[in-house]
Design a protein around this motif. Structure first.
Motif, mmCIF file in Angstrom:
data_model
loop_
_atom_site.group_PDB
_atom_site.id
_atom_site.type_symbol
_atom_site.label_atom_id
_atom_site.label_comp_id
_atom_site.label_asym_id
_atom_site.label_seq_id
_atom_site.Cartn_x
_atom_site.Cartn_y
_atom_site.Cartn_z
ATOM 1 N N TRP A 130 -4.896 1.952 7.924
ATOM 2 C CA TRP A 130 -5.508 1.091 6.907
ATOM 3 C C TRP A 130 -5.397 -0.393 7.253
ATOM 4 O O TRP A 130 -6.378 -1.138 7.232
ATOM 5 N N LEU A 135 -7.743 -4.042 6.282
ATOM 6 C CA LEU A 135 -7.654 -3.938 4.817
ATOM 7 C C LEU A 135 -6.196 -4.081 4.383
ATOM 8 O O LEU A 135 -5.285 -3.806 5.163
ATOM 9 N N ASP A 136 -6.016 -4.510 3.132
ATOM 10 C CA ASP A 136 -4.656 -4.681 2.623
ATOM 11 C C ASP A 136 -4.231 -3.449 1.831
ATOM 12 O O ASP A 136 -5.067 -2.722 1.298
ATOM 13 N N GLY A 138 -2.864 -1.548 -1.421
ATOM 14 C CA GLY A 138 -3.128 -1.805 -2.838
ATOM 15 C C GLY A 138 -3.330 -0.496 -3.558
ATOM 16 O O GLY A 138 -2.626 0.487 -3.269
ATOM 17 N N PHE A 139 -4.307 -0.457 -4.447
ATOM 18 C CA PHE A 139 -4.561 0.748 -5.247
ATOM 19 C C PHE A 139 -4.824 1.974 -4.381
ATOM 20 O O PHE A 139 -4.312 3.051 -4.652
ATOM 21 N N PHE A 140 -5.644 1.789 -3.373
ATOM 22 C CA PHE A 140 -6.044 2.928 -2.540
ATOM 23 C C PHE A 140 -4.827 3.581 -1.903
ATOM 24 O O PHE A 140 -4.656 4.804 -1.969
ATOM 25 N N ARG A 218 2.515 -0.813 -2.036
ATOM 26 C CA ARG A 218 1.741 -1.394 -3.135
ATOM 27 C C ARG A 218 0.960 -2.651 -2.770
ATOM 28 O O ARG A 218 0.052 -3.045 -3.504
ATOM 29 N N GLY A 219 1.330 -3.320 -1.693
ATOM 30 C CA GLY A 219 0.640 -4.575 -1.406
ATOM 31 C C GLY A 219 0.854 -5.554 -2.543
ATOM 32 O O GLY A 219 1.980 -5.807 -2.949
ATOM 33 N N SER B 36 -9.723 -0.359 -5.899
ATOM 34 C CA SER B 36 -8.709 -1.086 -5.141
ATOM 35 C C SER B 36 -9.120 -2.528 -4.890
ATOM 36 O O SER B 36 -8.309 -3.440 -4.911
ATOM 37 N N THR B 86 1.614 -9.908 1.088
ATOM 38 C CA THR B 86 1.658 -9.610 -0.340
ATOM 39 C C THR B 86 1.828 -10.878 -1.157
ATOM 40 O O THR B 86 1.419 -10.930 -2.313
#
Lengths: 288, 417
Positions: A130, A135-136, A138-140, A218-219, B36, B86
């Motif tokens: 990822w 990409l960072d 996060g939700f995904f 979680r980023g 996301s 982050t």
């Protein structure tokens, strides 16, 4: 006297055990009304009590954001995990014995594996895939991680009921002209529904509560658990208020469910008794 | 919807199911990905220790700059927030800033962008107190053998020293103690700190911080372990402290990783003495979370001249977007630099200090607070930090030494009666 005591103990030991489990929850609800200190902590000897903590809870944007994030994650994780688990259980049950053994073993490995190991392995996976494409996290990444560790628990919950399913019901359904898909949705799913509901409840709680894996993947997304677990200086009043709200909601939910079940059982029992009297020709139940 | 579902499950054609499955496999990740990328996006994040920034200041910064907040337990965890992008602004300590520079995680500051009439880090030095200036010029950031100016990469936030605070009447020998050796000598022989049914001393459960005491005692004020120092050597240093504490008797001291618990124990007089940072001691002198009224003659401190001093700074993530970078300069300017002593309570710097109550680094704010803020002399003494020398500053230690220190700390605790 000894026999009176042992009689009393036999009758009430479960209540005592439940009391020990629930007393901390009661304390949580009580302390949620203690007004916070200057640093926002709950104190053992508050000088005032009131609803202030609840009022500030719902004006705290960081908390509301974290709660929304958590609910979004749970909303995605639960149906996906439970669907995968249900289909897996059916497929394993419908196949060779060796598949069952392998599936059980793999699910158990995932469950006994310390969460930190799972979290680190997922972080490494996302770092090499990822993050590598720019990409960072996060939700995904959180949702995928939660699906990966919640699905085995859903499988373990659903599979015991699946094992008791009679194969001749499938044969009968096919004899009556149902296709495989129709049989699955009209026969298997209704049969598994109690376990599916149990699996849903388990997955919701596990996803809501998870910190170790979530914190690693979680980023920039914060959840209620990451906000709570990172409390290092005292117990924050908002955490106690939120916990108290959850406790009250669950108590109300369980009470309503128990009441509905009680009413249902009572109705069934009354029906059975009246049927019994009618068969024996004793007269109508109003005369009893 | 139910009709479609019933039609689906009642159909004998597998074709529809295969198409449905393929669509679901494509759609679900797309939906997840869009969630996301769009929902609740935290584009601009400041990471800090918990309770180290005022909630009212947080709300103002969130409203004005769209700033979100994250917290971490230790400065080592903070590095992960930087390296994984982050957080954009991260709090750190002076020695950790040097490590992060070497790891290529932080960016050089342009002091003209703070809009305070200062153009360079060299000119900015005068904004800060003498103690802070000493620390800022004590580190060699780029490894060229010359001391550099930490202001090139960081903005000072708060400074703190590690002290001993005690309750009851003043113990003159303790107040007059010049260094940790003298202080520990008095503490370990005084009846007030002897346990009765429970310990009368408490300390933060942090190996590195507590190590500074016996290290200063043994190494003539040097609070740091040496590179690759063995477990045995580190343990032997720590035993100097355990041997002293053991003179008080069994169960003489307790430890707690939560600094809040330490200060509250002192404030409520559950213990008679505590080893803690001065900012926590100040909050304890106010009565802690319970806001207990403590008489002036019932709270005292000891500030040895070889006490550990720690400076916290904010740094900027090297990979910040330009938009965030511009906002970051404005945020830090308001949070750390813009103090107006004609209207002090209107400034965010003052509002933040009023909540955090650690020793401020800005000279103008420091002077104002010293003159106007405190009710008594003890609180003023707690707030002041003046004894700063290179030996009293933490330096970066390698992972082996960190690990050895953890084991040595366990040995130390086992040696306590």
């Amino acid at each position: 006297m000894k026999s009176n005591f042992s009689k009393w103990l036999k009758k009430s030991y479960i209540a005592i055990l439940l009391l020990i489990i629930y007393v901390p929850l009661v304390f949580t609800v009580i302390w949620s009304f203690a007004n916070e200190s200057a640093k926002g902590n709950i104190v053992p000897n508050p000088d005032s009590w009131g609803f202030q903590n609840y009022l500030t809870l719902f004006t705290d944007n960081e908390f509301l954001n974290s709660l929304l994030n958590t609910l979004i994650i749970v909303l995605f994780v639960t149906p996906i995990s439970v669907s995968i688990a249900t289909i897996t259980c059916y497929a394993v049950w419908n196949n060779k014995k060796s598949f069952e053994t392998v599936n059980q073993g793999l699910s158990k490995i995932s469950m006994v594996n310390p969460e930190i190991i799972t979290g680190i392995s997922l972080t490494l996976l996302f770092a090499s895939t990822w993050l590598a494409i720019g990409l960072d996290m996060g939700f995904f990444t959180i949702i995928l991680s939660h699906i990966s560790f919640c699905t085995p628990y859903a499988i373990i919950t659903i599979y015991p009921r699946m094992q008791k399913f009679k194969k001749n019901l499938i044969d009968a359904s096919k004899d009556l002209g149902y296709s495989g898909i129709k049989t699955f949705f009209n026969i298997v799913i209704p049969y598994l529904m109690p376990s599916i509901v149990g699996a849903i409840a388990l997955v919701v709680v596990m996803s809501f509560d998870d910190f170790i894996i979530t914190n690693l993947v979680r980023g920039r997304v914060n959840t209620v658990s990451t906000e709570m677990y990172l409390m290092t200086k005292g117990i924050k009043a908002w955490a106690v208020s939120f916990a108290s709200i959850l406790i009250i909601i669950f108590i109300i939910f369980i009470s309503i469910k128990s009441f509905i079940l009680y009413r249902k059982n009572k109705k069934q029992k009354d029906k059975q008794i009246s049927k019994m009297f009618k068969i024996k020709g004793i007269g109508n139940e109003k005369n009893i | 919807m139910k009709k479609i579902f019933n039609k689906l499950i009642n159909t004998n054609s597998k074709k529809y199911w295969i198409i449905g499955l393929i669509v679901a496999i494509i759609l679900v990740p797309i939906i997840l990905l869009s969630v996301s990328l769009t929902v609740n996006k935290r584009d601009f994040v400041l990471a800090n220790y918990q309770s180290y920034i005022s909630p009212s200041v947080e709300k103002k910064l969130a409203k004005e700059y769209g700033l979100s907040f994250d917290s971490f337990e230790t400065v080592e965890n903070a590095k992960k927030l930087l390296s994984s992008n982050t957080a954009d602004i991260v709090a750190t300590t002076s020695y950790e800033l040097v490590n992060w520079y070497n790891d290529g995680l932080i960016q050089k500051l342009d002091w003209s962008k703070f809009n305070i009439g200062i153009d360079s880090a060299a000119d900015a030095l005068n904004l800060f107190t003498d103690s802070v200036q000493t620390i800022l010029q004590n580190f060699d950031i780029d490894g060229d053998g010359n001391k550099d100016n930490l202001l090139e990469y960081g903005i000072p936030y708060f400074i703190q020293d590690f002290i001993f605070a005690y309750r009851g009447s003043e113990i003159t020998e303790l107040t007059n103690a010049q260094n940790w050796s003298q202080a520990i000598e008095v503490i370990s022989n005084h009846d007030r700190f002897k346990p009765d049914s429970k310990p009368k001393l408490i300390a933060v459960d942090d190996a590195r911080t507590m190590y500074s005491i016996p290290s200063a005692m043994e190494k003539n004020g040097d609070i740091n372990p040496h590179k690759n120092e063995t477990i045995e050597s580190l343990s032997n240093t720590l035993y100097k402290l355990s041997d002293s504490i053991n003179k008080l008797g069994n169960n003489a001291i307790k430890f707690n990783a939560d600094a809040n618990a330490v200060l509250n124990d002192l404030a409520t007089n559950n213990v008679n003495g505590a080893f803690l940072f001065n900012g926590d001691a100040l909050y304890a002198s106010y009565g802690g979370d319970d806001e207990i009224v403590i008489n002036d003659d019932d709270f005292h401190i000891v500030k040895p001249n070889d006490a550990l001093v720690a400076l916290d700074l904010f740094v900027f993530n090297k990979n910040m977007t330009n938009d965030n970078l511009n906002k970051a300069y404005q945020v830090i300017s308001e949070l750390c630099l813009n103090f107006n002593d004609s209207n002090p309570e209107d400034t965010m710097v003052y509002e933040n200090f009023d909540y955090v109550n650690y020793t401020c680094t800005l000279q103008s704010l420091y002077e104002y607070v010293k003159s106007n803020y405190f009710d008594n002399q003890v609180q003023e003494q707690i707030f002041e930090i003046s004894n700063v020398n290179s030996n009293s500053l933490e330096v970066s230690i390698d992972n082996i030494t960190k690990s050895n220190l953890s084991f040595a700390w366990i040995n130390f605790k086992n040696k306590l009666h």
